[in-house]
Design a protein around this motif. Structure first.
Motif, PDB file in Angstrom:
ATOM      1  N   LEU A  86       0.372  -0.992  -0.490  1.00 15.06           N
ATOM      2  CA  LEU A  86       0.213  -0.091   0.602  1.00 15.06           C
ATOM      3  C   LEU A  86       0.872   0.915  -0.031  1.00 15.06           C
ATOM      4  CD1 LEU A  86      -2.870  -0.560   2.733  1.00 15.06           C
ATOM      5  CD2 LEU A  86      -3.457  -0.657   0.667  1.00 15.06           C
ATOM      6  N   LEU A  87       1.565   1.079   0.778  1.00 18.61           N
ATOM      7  CA  LEU A  87       2.682   2.519   0.932  1.00 18.61           C
ATOM      8  C   LEU A  87       3.699   2.208  -0.598  1.00 18.61           C
ATOM      9  CD1 LEU A  87       4.417   4.231   2.887  1.00 18.61           C
ATOM     10  CD2 LEU A  87       5.942   2.670   3.020  1.00 18.61           C
ATOM     11  N   GLU A  88       3.827   1.653  -1.378  1.00 21.10           N
ATOM     12  CA  GLU A  88       4.506   2.090  -2.889  1.00 21.10           C
ATOM     13  C   GLU A  88       3.695   2.530  -3.621  1.00 21.10           C
ATOM     14  OE1 GLU A  88       6.398  -1.876  -3.999  1.00 21.10           O
ATOM     15  OE2 GLU A  88       7.907  -1.796  -2.253  1.00 21.10           O
ATOM     16  N   LYS A 238       8.343   3.197  -8.875  1.00 19.07           N
ATOM     17  CA  LYS A 238       8.000   1.813  -9.771  1.00 19.07           C
ATOM     18  C   LYS A 238       8.395   0.926 -11.112  1.00 19.07           C
ATOM     19  CE  LYS A 238       6.248  -1.857  -7.602  1.00 19.07           C
ATOM     20  NZ  LYS A 238       4.887  -1.235  -6.886  1.00 19.07           N
ATOM     21  N   ALA A 239       8.042   2.502 -12.369  1.00 16.12           N
ATOM     22  CA  ALA A 239       8.916   2.241 -13.129  1.00 16.12           C
ATOM     23  C   ALA A 239      10.036   1.716 -13.437  1.00 16.12           C
ATOM     24  CB  ALA A 239       8.440   3.104 -14.137  1.00 16.12           C
ATOM     25  N   SER A 240      11.108   2.925 -12.416  1.00 20.03           N
ATOM     26  CA  SER A 240      11.916   2.337 -12.738  1.00 20.03           C
ATOM     27  C   SER A 240      12.660   1.552 -12.043  1.00 20.03           C
ATOM     28  CB  SER A 240      13.245   3.924 -11.889  1.00 20.03           C
ATOM     29  OG  SER A 240      12.483   4.779 -12.445  1.00 20.03           O
ATOM     30  N   ALA A 241      12.418   1.001 -10.613  1.00 12.01           N
ATOM     31  CA  ALA A 241      12.673  -0.751  -9.948  1.00 12.01           C
ATOM     32  C   ALA A 241      11.830  -1.651 -10.662  1.00 12.01           C
ATOM     33  CB  ALA A 241      11.500  -0.431  -8.760  1.00 12.01           C
ATOM     34  N   ILE A 242      10.799  -1.749 -11.955  1.00 13.61           N
ATOM     35  CA  ILE A 242      10.701  -2.931 -12.279  1.00 13.61           C
ATOM     36  C   ILE A 242      11.964  -3.093 -14.176  1.00 13.61           C
ATOM     37  CG2 ILE A 242       8.622  -3.553 -13.829  1.00 13.61           C
ATOM     38  CD1 ILE A 242       6.726  -2.453 -12.332  1.00 13.61           C
ATOM     39  N   ASP A 243      12.405  -1.700 -14.156  1.00 15.56           N
ATOM     40  CA  ASP A 243      13.073  -1.929 -15.248  1.00 15.56           C
ATOM     41  C   ASP A 243      14.475  -2.550 -14.633  1.00 15.56           C
ATOM     42  OD1 ASP A 243      11.678  -1.047 -16.791  1.00 15.56           O
ATOM     43  OD2 ASP A 243      12.772   1.000 -17.046  1.00 15.56           O
ATOM     44  N   GLY A 268      17.446  -8.529  -0.287  1.00 12.91           N
ATOM     45  CA  GLY A 268      16.146  -9.385  -0.136  1.00 12.91           C
ATOM     46  C   GLY A 268      14.708  -9.513  -0.381  1.00 12.91           C
ATOM     47  N   ALA A 269      14.298  -8.233   0.671  1.00 14.08           N
ATOM     48  CA  ALA A 269      12.431  -8.680   0.491  1.00 14.08           C
ATOM     49  C   ALA A 269      12.271  -7.865  -0.177  1.00 14.08           C
ATOM     50  CB  ALA A 269      12.543  -7.136   1.277  1.00 14.08           C
ATOM     51  N   ALA A 270      12.938  -7.003  -1.301  1.00 13.48           N
ATOM     52  CA  ALA A 270      12.258  -6.625  -2.958  1.00 13.48           C
ATOM     53  C   ALA A 270      13.050  -7.342  -3.410  1.00 13.48           C
ATOM     54  CB  ALA A 270      13.093  -5.082  -3.276  1.00 13.48           C
ATOM     55  N   LEU A 271      13.438  -8.171  -3.985  1.00 12.75           N
ATOM     56  CA  LEU A 271      14.379  -8.939  -4.641  1.00 12.75           C
ATOM     57  C   LEU A 271      12.659  -9.980  -4.766  1.00 12.75           C
ATOM     58  CD1 LEU A 271      18.068 -10.091  -3.997  1.00 12.75           C
ATOM     59  CD2 LEU A 271      17.114  -8.529  -5.622  1.00 12.75           C
ATOM     60  N   LYS A 272      12.283  -9.982  -3.207  1.00 17.32           N
ATOM     61  CA  LYS A 272      11.014 -11.593  -3.011  1.00 17.32           C
ATOM     62  C   LYS A 272       9.710 -10.490  -3.795  1.00 17.32           C
ATOM     63  CE  LYS A 272      14.033 -14.234   0.220  1.00 17.32           C
ATOM     64  NZ  LYS A 272      13.518 -14.568   2.092  1.00 17.32           N
ATOM     65  N   GLU A 273       9.614  -9.608  -3.927  1.00 14.17           N
ATOM     66  CA  GLU A 273       8.271  -8.879  -4.682  1.00 14.17           C
ATOM     67  C   GLU A 273       8.643  -8.690  -6.062  1.00 14.17           C
ATOM     68  OE1 GLU A 273       6.906  -6.466  -2.108  1.00 14.17           O
ATOM     69  OE2 GLU A 273       6.615  -8.079  -1.336  1.00 14.17           O
ATOM     70  N   TYR A 274       9.727  -9.424  -6.651  1.00 19.05           N
ATOM     71  CA  TYR A 274       9.506  -9.244  -7.881  1.00 19.05           C
ATOM     72  C   TYR A 274       8.187  -9.483  -8.393  1.00 19.05           C
ATOM     73  CZ  TYR A 274      14.479  -7.378  -7.691  1.00 19.05           C
ATOM     74  OH  TYR A 274      15.403  -6.859  -8.484  1.00 19.05           O
ATOM     75  N   ALA A 275       7.876 -11.241  -7.740  1.00 22.16           N
ATOM     76  CA  ALA A 275       6.717 -11.640  -8.371  1.00 22.16           C
ATOM     77  C   ALA A 275       5.552 -10.553  -8.287  1.00 22.16           C
ATOM     78  CB  ALA A 275       6.371 -12.821  -7.865  1.00 22.16           C
ATOM     79  N   VAL A 276       4.945  -9.926  -6.985  1.00 26.73           N
ATOM     80  CA  VAL A 276       4.096  -9.331  -7.126  1.00 26.73           C
ATOM     81  C   VAL A 276       4.456  -7.765  -7.593  1.00 26.73           C
ATOM     82  CG1 VAL A 276       3.205  -7.499  -5.606  1.00 26.73           C
ATOM     83  CG2 VAL A 276       3.605  -9.569  -4.487  1.00 26.73           C
ATOM     84  N   ARG A 287       8.691 -15.859 -14.737  1.00 33.32           N
ATOM     85  CA  ARG A 287      10.358 -15.855 -14.586  1.00 33.32           C
ATOM     86  C   ARG A 287      10.728 -15.328 -13.155  1.00 33.32           C
ATOM     87  NH1 ARG A 287      12.201 -13.334 -20.241  1.00 33.32           N
ATOM     88  NH2 ARG A 287      14.498 -13.054 -19.509  1.00 33.32           N
ATOM     89  N   ALA A 288       9.673 -14.923 -12.856  1.00 30.12           N
ATOM     90  CA  ALA A 288       9.809 -13.714 -11.529  1.00 30.12           C
ATOM     91  C   ALA A 288       9.699 -14.772 -10.685  1.00 30.12           C
ATOM     92  CB  ALA A 288       9.031 -12.150 -11.419  1.00 30.12           C
ATOM     93  N   LYS A 289       8.820 -15.349 -10.887  1.00 26.16           N
ATOM     94  CA  LYS A 289       8.461 -16.580  -9.772  1.00 26.16           C
ATOM     95  C   LYS A 289       9.500 -17.495  -9.141  1.00 26.16           C
ATOM     96  CE  LYS A 289       3.047 -17.135  -9.559  1.00 26.16           C
ATOM     97  NZ  LYS A 289       2.772 -16.951 -10.574  1.00 26.16           N
ATOM     98  N   ARG A 290      10.105 -17.934 -11.107  1.00 27.29           N
ATOM     99  CA  ARG A 290      11.355 -18.393 -10.240  1.00 27.29           C
ATOM    100  C   ARG A 290      12.377 -18.153  -9.829  1.00 27.29           C
ATOM    101  NH1 ARG A 290       9.999 -21.025 -15.452  1.00 27.29           N
ATOM    102  NH2 ARG A 290      11.144 -19.419 -16.518  1.00 27.29           N
ATOM    103  N   PHE A 291      13.096 -16.722 -10.258  1.00 30.82           N
ATOM    104  CA  PHE A 291      13.643 -15.828  -9.291  1.00 30.82           C
ATOM    105  C   PHE A 291      13.463 -15.979  -8.067  1.00 30.82           C
ATOM    106  CE2 PHE A 291      14.924 -12.105  -8.285  1.00 30.82           C
ATOM    107  CZ  PHE A 291      16.474 -11.713  -8.275  1.00 30.82           C
ATOM    108  N   VAL A 292      11.942 -15.857  -7.862  1.00 21.51           N
ATOM    109  CA  VAL A 292      11.870 -15.421  -6.141  1.00 21.51           C
ATOM    110  C   VAL A 292      11.939 -16.883  -5.221  1.00 21.51           C
ATOM    111  CG1 VAL A 292       9.859 -14.330  -4.460  1.00 21.51           C
ATOM    112  CG2 VAL A 292       9.777 -13.392  -6.189  1.00 21.51           C
ATOM    113  N   ASP A 293      11.608 -17.875  -6.259  1.00 22.28           N
ATOM    114  CA  ASP A 293      11.262 -18.763  -5.222  1.00 22.28           C
ATOM    115  C   ASP A 293      13.525 -19.399  -5.723  1.00 22.28           C
ATOM    116  OD1 ASP A 293       9.361 -20.101  -5.264  1.00 22.28           O
ATOM    117  OD2 ASP A 293       8.693 -21.252  -7.194  1.00 22.28           O
TER     118      ASP A 293
END
Ligand SMILES: Cc1cc2nc3c(=O)[nH]c(=O)nc-3n(C[C@H](O)[C@H](O)[C@H](O)COP(=O)(O)OP(=O)(O)OC[C@H]3O[C@@H](n4cnc5c(N)ncnc54)[C@H](O)[C@@H]3O)c2cc1C
Ligand code: SF4
Ligand code: SF4
Lengths: 428, 488
Positions: A86-88, A238-243, A268-276, A287-293
């Protein structure tokens, strides 16, 4: 404004039943006693904005940025409200509106876009930082907006930064480190170097690799990774973050590793958010899900591997300050503590309210300096009580903050702040 | 007065003369408590427009943070002179709309009165400011082997002032009573500014009317409480937890009745109905059986042998009545795991739909099973989703409705369902609210509970304390008391 409102997730906002259970865990509420500085209050403000009862203005923006983003409220929330997301969203909305208004703050722009976006520049900045060390941080500080900080605090901050690794040292590192212990199946582990970590805490990354090799992994430093994007996402970019996320996913796929390890709770917390983050990007979501796993914090992975031997004794009294994004964001709490307890000679003492934020919170200690220091001083009262020789953390921002805290509390010479990896490395 | 109210409620058409009045009031407030302790930005006013009650909101003009009794008195004197509503506030966790500023005015935030003044081990009392957090009080007295039993579910954040003003209950009500049974003395300020004390450290005290009891549960409508002296007990040395599953709700009710008939008073007897159990299990994955109609969570505390004996006997009673399963926790951790189901009930339910309305209709213990089945019937009749859990030991039920505040048509059915639930509760000899209070939420049902004469008497009491009706207007009574019109 109207067309941008939908970025706020009303369904998630409505999951908040305004019960107030999150209030006692929120460091900014603890300091101010103000509802506007509490999770419940901030969510209510988001709701009012979403319903167009309040405008996205300076006051709303400053309330969104006065939050540490520590996510202690998520742990406390009985309804499981995803406050961090929500904050993001809210900050992204603020930045969108500001962009429309052409009133962007130069300070954050420099720190984030120009530096963290480009690893090349970050390296350059690292080299620069190294070069200016001798003359002090003054000049860099002036540029990144640390100018608001008073001379005394400035001096404390400067002393808190370890001598930065020299450019030569950082270039000359070994690409693949073979496992030092045979296992039935040797896992191949990539170390995510992260931008701040690699510049300011180069040795800690080296130590991470050594420990993992000692624990039986084949270790590579991931090539072509960029900043994790945490600071961008938290700052409404967020757009930069996604790139950045896409770049890191590609780097991970090329390296062909089983796990990807990081040693910075915030990254680490951000890397694990990639799937979201990439949820509605069709070509990326799987691909993001595999990355997070495959993503692990270093303590988390070490706890999953068979126990390794320590060879040295450390006769030290040790306490542990949780990294918010490791504890509240990733739920990694017991692993680092158990590792510390296993070191021969170490007396482990639990820090009261260890999982309450130290006030560092990404670039919060630069953007909201006074509040950050108030929170740090409260934290140091607890730290002092542990009478520890070493206060251990799992995140570079927390580490710098704790170092500064030790200076502020007049504990220099009596107490040190160290990254958990550096403590473990000492005992190998 | 009307103008001041009109101005602040609508936020539109502010005329210059009103702005003048408002800014002069602001500066007078600042002169009393200091600039930093008066808040009135747009975001701040919004952030104090709600409490834990769903749907109802109302923003104040100012939020004031006094730190001394004298400041409270001066703020009240000013407000009384200017006829400005004053809403006392703790942590804003009440479920009755008790701190919503329906007529704007001043929210008087009491959280800075957060000092534990004295723990008196020879008189077994504790004296605190109203802003002390309930759980902090528990910790402080338990560190000395003492015990303050009232434990509302919100104790980690609720304030003692809010507990007393709202007459809060909790899970230990059956054996230990509720907040009202622990208040010995108060310091309070009348809306007209006078600072008074009632009661004290004496367990026995019949000097005059019992004003202490009158102020307990007065919901911030009679006076502002600035200090409290509370009764303490010795901390029980041990505690054990058990869980009982039943095929029928009546079996659960019968276990409660037979236990008490066997002269055992457990500290806690909580229940969850089948629909609540299902939701909790989906949320918290506790592995609860889904083919039973109810579960009972029972806790006993006291001397170890006594506790063991009581738990054994309750287990016997449960099996005899026909419980499908009885599990006794062997360790405190096991006990906490069992209690987890009850503790996560509201949270789990709240995730189902956007809006969660938690009520607290209460019936005599013997009517528990009837009431639960009546609630099921009513939910079916109005086609709304209601799950019920609560305090089986004292008949205090929490029928909880999951709905969506954006759907006006559904909300109407929800309203109708709750109206009928309260009616049934009253018919069974129960009450409309056991522990959450009347506030705005249940004002319209109060006459049914206390009668028209009862309302008249309460209004006369209100007038004696608050002649201009400035303290927490719009709460408890639906009708504006007559003297308010006279005053205007
Ligand atoms: C998840 C959840 C669970 C809950 N569980 C329970 C429960 O088990 N049992 C129970 O009884 N309640 C429960 N409640 C309701 C609520 O927590 C209680 O009513 C509590 O006592 C409110 O305390 P507070 O500090 O938040 O007071 P507030 O909500 O701030 O105020 C409550 C009332 O007290 C008045 N008030 C506050 N301080 C003062 C003062 N100093 N002087 C005069 N008046 C004052 C206010 O005007 C208002 O009318 C629960 C609420 C939630 C959200
Ligand atoms: S993230 Fe931290 S600072 Fe922000 S609201 Fe939650 S607990 Fe408070
Ligand atoms: S604890 Fe969760 S549901 Fe309760 S107020 Fe905080 S965010 Fe909202």
């Amino acid at each position: 404004m109207t067309d941008r409102v939908p970025v706020l997730n009303m369904d998630e906002i409505l999951n908040c039943m305004h019960c107030g259970f999150c209030l006692p865990t929120c460091p900014t509420y603890e300091q101010t006693g103000l509802e506007t500085q509490s999770p419940r209050g901030r969510i209510a403000l988001m709701k009012a904005v979403a319903e167009q009862k309040l405008p996205v203005d300076d006051e709303f923006a400053s309330n969104m940025y006065a939050c540490l983003g520590c996510r202690a409220c998520e742990t406390a929330c009985p309804a499981g409200v995803k406050y961090g997301q929500l904050l993001e969203d809210a900050r992204e909305l603020v930045e969108d509106v500001k962009r429309g208004d052409r009133r962007r703050s130069f300070r954050r722009d420099l720190a984030l876009k120009r530096l963290f976006m480009h690893p090349g520049r970050m390296r350059l900045a690292g080299n620069l930082l190294w070069a200016v060390q001798a003359s002090g941080l003054q000049r860099l500080a002036n540029r990144t907006g640390m100018v608001r900080i008073l001379p005394k605090e400035m001096a404390e901050m400067q002393r808190a930064v370890d001598p930065v690794a020299s450019p030569g040292q950082r270039k000359g590192r070994q690409a693949v480190i073979p496992a030092r212990r045979s296992q039935p199946r040797v896992p191949r582990v990539g170390v995510f170097t992260g931008c701040v970590m690699d510049v300011l805490f180069h040795q800690t990354n080296e130590a991470t690799a050594r420990i993992l090799a000692h624990a039986g992994c084949e270790v590579v430093f991931l090539e072509g990774t960029a900043c994790c994007g945490a600071l961008h996402a938290h700052a409404g970019e967020k757009a930069s973050a996604i790139d950045l996320a896409k770049q890191n996913i590609e780097a991970f796929e090329e390296a062909g590793v089983d796990f990807m390890v990081n040693n910075a709770g915030g990254c680490g917390a951000a890397l694990k958010e990639y799937a979201v983050w990439l949820n509605d990007h069709p070509r990326w979501s799987e691909r993001a899900k595999r990355f997070v796993d495959a993503t692990r914090d270093v303590s988390e992975l070490l706890a999953e591997l068979p126990d390794f031997e320590f060879t040295k004794r450390l006769d030290l009294r040790v306490t542990y300050q949780d990294s918010c994004h490791l504890a509240h964001g990733q739920g990694v709490r017991t692993q680092p503590r158990d590792l510390l307890r296993r070191i021969p000679g170490v007396t482990y003492v639990e820090l009261p309210r260890a999982d309450s934020c130290c006030g560092s919170a990404g670039i919060y200690n630069i953007t909201n300096f006074e509040m950050s220091m108030d929170i740090l001083d409260t934290k140091m009262n607890h730290v002092r009580g542990t009478m520890a020789d070493v206060v251990v953390t799992s995140n570079p921002g927390c580490l710098l903050q704790m170092k500064q805290g030790i200076i502020r509390a007049g504990l220099e010479g009596k107490m040190r702040a160290m990254h958990i990896v550096d403590v473990i490395a000492m005992a190998l | 007065m009307e103008k001041v109210l009109g101005l602040t409620v609508t936020d539109e058409g502010v005329d210059d003369c009103m702005v003048d009045t408002n800014s002069s009031i602001r500066s007078r407030l600042c002169a009393i408590v200091g600039e930093d302790s008066v808040r009135d930005s747009a975001n701040e006013r919004h952030a104090y427009s709600y409490d834990a009650t769903p749907i109802v909101t109302g923003a104040p003009d100012w939020i004031v943070f006094p730190q001394t009794t004298r400041q409270v008195s001066e703020v009240l004197r000013l407000a009384n002179e200017e006829r400005i509503p004053v809403i006392p506030r703790g942590s804003g966790t009440n479920l009755a709309g008790g701190t919503v500023a329906v007529a704007a005015g001043i929210v008087l935030n009491m959280t800075r009165f957060n000092r534990i003044v004295e723990i008196d081990e020879s008189n077994l009392t504790v004296t605190v400011g109203p802003g002390v957090i309930t759980a902090d009080l528990h910790r402080a007295v338990e560190a000395r082997g003492l015990f303050y039993p009232p434990d509302p579910g919100s104790m980690r954040i609720s304030t003692i002032g809010g507990n007393v003003a709202q007459g809060a209950g909790g899970m230990r009500g059956l054996k230990y009573g509720v907040t009202k049974d622990y208040v010995l003395g108060l310091e309070y300020v009348l809306p007209t500014g006078e600072i008074l004390r009632c009661g004290g450290k004496n367990y026995k005290d019949v000097a005059g009317y019992d004003l202490t009891r009158l102020l307990v549960g007065s919901e911030g409508t009679l006076a502002v409480i600035t200090e409290l002296t509370l009764k303490l007990l010795p901390l029980p040395e041990s505690k054990r937890t058990m869980v009982v599953y039943c095929k029928r709700m009546v079996d659960a009710a019968r276990i409660v009745e037979r236990t008490i008939a066997a002269k055992i008073i457990p500290a806690t007897m909580e229940f969850l109905d089948q629909s609540t159990m299902r939701v909790v299990d989906q949320f918290a994955h506790l592995g609860l059986p889904t083919d039973v109609a109810a579960m009972l969570l029972i806790e006993q505390d006291g001397v170890e042998q006594q506790v063991d004996r009581d738990i054994d006997r309750i287990a016997q009673i449960a099996r005899k009545v026909g419980a499908t399963d009885v599990q006794v926790a062997n360790t405190p951790e096991d006990g906490a795991r069992l209690m987890a189901a009850r503790r996560s009930a509201l949270a789990a339910l709240s995730r189902l739909r956007p809006t969660t309305i938690l009520e607290d209709a209460t019936v005599p213990r013997s009517e528990l099973a009837t009431m639960v089945s009546e609630i099921e019937r009513i939910a079916e009749k109005y086609q709304v989703q209601i799950c019920t859990f609560g305090h089986a030991g004292d008949g205090n039920l929490h029928p909880t409705c999951m709905t969506d505040e954006r759907d006006a048509e559904e909300l109407e059915r929800v309203d109708a369902a709750f109206a009928e639930i309260f009616e049934v509760a009253l018919r069974l000899g129960g009450t409309i609210t056991g522990e959450h209070g009347v506030g705005m939420a249940k004002a319209k049902f109060l006459p049914k509970r206390v009668g028209e004469d009862g309302i008249q008497l309460m209004m006369r009491l209100k007038q004696a304390f608050d002649p201009n009706g400035i303290l927490n207007p719009g709460k408890i009574f639906v009708r504006v008391p007559d003297w308010q019109h006279v005053a205007e």
